[in-house]
Scaffold this motif. Sequence first.
Motif, PDB file in Angstrom:
ATOM      1  N   UNK A 165      57.217  30.724  49.379  1.00 12.79           N
ATOM      2  CA  UNK A 165      56.700  29.845  50.425  1.00 12.79           C
ATOM      3  C   UNK A 165      57.769  29.553  51.481  1.00 12.79           C
ATOM      4  N   UNK A 166      58.973  29.252  51.044  1.00 16.95           N
ATOM      5  CA  UNK A 166      60.061  28.990  51.992  1.00 16.95           C
ATOM      6  C   UNK A 166      60.397  30.223  52.825  1.00 16.95           C
ATOM      7  N   UNK A 167      60.381  31.382  52.198  1.00 16.61           N
ATOM      8  CA  UNK A 167      60.652  32.615  52.947  1.00 16.61           C
ATOM      9  C   UNK A 167      59.609  32.836  54.025  1.00 16.61           C
ATOM     10  N   UNK A 168      58.359  32.624  53.682  1.00 14.43           N
ATOM     11  CA  UNK A 168      57.286  32.794  54.665  1.00 14.43           C
ATOM     12  C   UNK A 168      57.413  31.777  55.795  1.00 14.43           C
ATOM     13  N   UNK A 169      57.705  30.528  55.450  1.00 15.53           N
ATOM     14  CA  UNK A 169      57.868  29.493  56.478  1.00 15.53           C
ATOM     15  C   UNK A 169      59.029  29.819  57.417  1.00 15.53           C
ATOM     16  N   UNK A 170      60.086  30.419  56.866  1.00 13.03           N
ATOM     17  CA  UNK A 170      61.253  30.776  57.674  1.00 13.03           C
ATOM     18  C   UNK A 170      61.094  32.144  58.336  1.00 13.03           C
ATOM     19  N   UNK A 171      59.914  32.745  58.160  1.00 16.47           N
ATOM     20  CA  UNK A 171      59.601  34.059  58.709  1.00 16.47           C
ATOM     21  C   UNK A 171      60.560  35.138  58.222  1.00 16.47           C
ATOM     22  N   UNK A 172      60.977  34.996  56.952  1.00 15.95           N
ATOM     23  CA  UNK A 172      61.785  36.029  56.298  1.00 15.95           C
ATOM     24  C   UNK A 172      60.851  36.963  55.534  1.00 15.95           C
ATOM     25  N   UNK A 173      61.304  38.145  55.328  1.00 18.53           N
ATOM     26  CA  UNK A 173      60.529  39.167  54.639  1.00 18.53           C
ATOM     27  C   UNK A 173      60.291  38.785  53.173  1.00 18.53           C
ATOM     28  N   UNK A 174      59.077  39.004  52.704  1.00 22.88           N
ATOM     29  CA  UNK A 174      58.720  38.847  51.298  1.00 22.88           C
ATOM     30  C   UNK A 174      58.213  40.211  50.841  1.00 22.88           C
ATOM     31  N   UNK A 175      58.814  40.735  49.792  1.00 19.80           N
ATOM     32  CA  UNK A 175      58.470  42.084  49.329  1.00 19.80           C
ATOM     33  C   UNK A 175      57.437  42.009  48.214  1.00 19.80           C
TER      34      UNK A 175
END
Length: 157
Positions: free
Chosen positions: A8-18
């Motif tokens: 969730x934090x990665x998505x909020x920070x617009x970081x890649x989720x594999x």
Amino acid sequence: MSAYQNVEQSLEAERCVILDGGVATEIQRLRTARGEPEPDPELWGTWALYHAPTDVREVHSRYVAAGCHVISTDTWSILSAPEIDLHGQWMDAARLGIRLARQAIEEQGRTEECAVAFAISDEVDSPRREATIELLGRVFQHEPLEDPRVLELLEAL
């Protein structure tokens, strides 16, 4: 922090989720490489859960080791698969799919980094399947297995 919070934090920070890839396709490749017969292509998800659970877990484990953040269960057409009629309720197959994915994550030591997503087709996208989605939420929280055949499969792993 849980793996789900990390995603969730990665998505909020617009970081890649594999995300993992095609689980059923990889199971097919694995079995073909060993010279094992293939089942009817329509049965890959539930067939593999009941007849090749170690293969399902191995494919999940490979994706976890490769660095995926999300592992999807091998349950794509679980609500309409003929295998369910042969082995019992779809909820037990759902529990097994979740358990195998979680085991692979635990074996790789990535419980805080890798989440499990329940894979399901558009067969739940109808008003009459609303209760099914609610039940799936409960299965995800608690995965006790009720079907003794599924318990035997897990014990054999």
